[in-house]
Design an enzyme around this catalytic site. Sequence first.
Site, PDB file in Angstrom:
ATOM      1  N   CYS A  88      69.905  27.963  22.319  1.00  0.00           N
ATOM      2  CA  CYS A  88      70.794  28.826  23.101  1.00  0.00           C
ATOM      3  C   CYS A  88      71.727  29.625  22.168  1.00  0.00           C
ATOM      4  O   CYS A  88      71.280  30.521  21.473  1.00  0.00           O
ATOM      5  CB  CYS A  88      71.564  27.998  24.125  1.00  0.00           C
ATOM      6  N   HIS A 176      67.507  24.984  26.987  1.00  0.00           N
ATOM      7  CA  HIS A 176      67.991  23.679  26.512  1.00  0.00           C
ATOM      8  C   HIS A 176      66.888  22.622  26.599  1.00  0.00           C
ATOM      9  O   HIS A 176      66.580  22.114  27.677  1.00  0.00           O
ATOM     10  CB  HIS A 176      69.214  23.246  27.314  1.00  0.00           C
ATOM     11  N   GLU A 178      67.098  19.649  25.497  1.00  0.00           N
ATOM     12  CA  GLU A 178      67.655  18.297  25.547  1.00  0.00           C
ATOM     13  C   GLU A 178      67.919  17.789  26.958  1.00  0.00           C
ATOM     14  O   GLU A 178      68.156  16.590  27.147  1.00  0.00           O
ATOM     15  CB  GLU A 178      68.947  18.234  24.718  1.00  0.00           C
TER      16      GLU A 178
END
EC number: 6.3.5.2
Length: 517
Positions: A88, A176, A178
């Site tokens: 990002c 993202h 994660e």
Amino acid sequence: MAQKDMQDFDKIIVLDYGSQYNQLITRRIREFGIFSELLPNTTTAAEIKKIAPKGIIFSGGPMSVYDGGAFSVDPEIFELGIPILGICYGMQLISFKNGGNVEASTEREYGKAEITVTDKDSDLFKGLPEKQTVWMSHGDKVTAIPEGYVTVAESDNTPFTAIENRDKHIYGIQFHTEVQNTEFGNDILKNFAFGVCGAQDNWTMNDFIDMQIEKIREQVGDKKVLLGLSGGVDSSVVGVLLHRAIGDQLVSIFVDHGLLRKGEVEQVMESLGGKFGLNIIQVDAKERFMSKLAGVSDPEKKRKIIGNEFIQVFDEEATKLNGIDFLAQGTLYTDIIESGTSTATTIKSHHNVGGLPEDMQFSLIEPLNTLFKDEVRDLGEKLGMPYELVWRQPFPGPGLGIRVLGEVTEDKLKIVRDSDLILREEFALAGLDKTVWQYFTVLPGIRSVGVMGDGRTYDYTVGIRAVNSIDGMTADFSRIPWDILQKVSVRIVNEVDHVNRIVYDITSKPPSTVEWE
């Protein structure tokens, strides 16, 4: 066999640019068996070179790279030859610092998005489907990529969703990886960690135990360590680990303030004092705390009274001891991150722990300060600690004092203790004790009319709170099956005196907090 140290393990470091998901990145890498830590974005290339990581990740963040005062990066990091992944804001920073262009997006992307992998030779998307669902959270986007980079994925709103410079091993993704909402997030991170960085999954909790025991013995020598036991997971694990390292050189103080859960005092003493042999000074301060709380209804006043009284009791007991050189704490890695990713900052802010007098000079021991909460539980299991202690529910410092709304009395505490035990028993039977992040009962102080048997009642209402969260910063109420809630309700009303109504809290955080007070 030579003792291992941190230089023996492959590492991937994460530079902190302020994303709410920073801890998740570090945790995901550790879950792969690779040690990872979060470092300030001001970390220099020279400092990184000393650490010798296998890879570097630039996290996301709330800033715009083109604004004055935006978080930056030491440009020499790009010349280290260490693989880099920007997530990002991290991708935008890579582009911006290497000659690309970043602008405010006309259509911000927050939430799920569909992306298309456009380059079958991509290192990041190797072995993964062409179409994927990812989690976006950005208001800026890359509009031109630097020389030497290629686009490997796109979305309808973001033409440069993922970029790669395979010669320099520098990569960027706008989404993202994660978070769980990104369908193949773990696979992308694995492709980077193992495929690009060549890291080995050689980090285990058993290695951590061996290294910490050696480190503690070297630090303490033949001196004594003081530990304040709360009965919670963190201090209990610290106690068992320290005792394994230095035995009776550890002295623990356990203050029973009368605000603990049912059976908690007995369990701590039997398990930690009995099975594990910790030297525990148990202080019965129930009457002292209850007398101070008499007539007090304001939640902040209750918190202050409980906190100040605990400090005073701990101080009184600590001053009776001679030859104590070290103070042990259950500080976690999350505490350090929240203090600005600086260990020194955390030690300073926590140094006068519990408000200990300034003239009581202790050196600090924090053996868990590189671990997350789930890793602490894993450590507890590896140390042979009982399930009931390792998987104990998070518990506030003021204890049941803030789960009884209004004035705290022995009768009200009994209602909360008994109802909370029933909730924990039923959740365990249903297998929810490991899947629901936090759950407990609360006594709001509301009384209402009911009918039990042939008579009218005017008794208390008990509230049930159950939430799921990752870090406690935000939380969503848990969707508990109705049949389980009904069973809990029936048991509490039938088994706990002076209760005739059960309610379930279906608010999230925000706007509510997890605790009611």
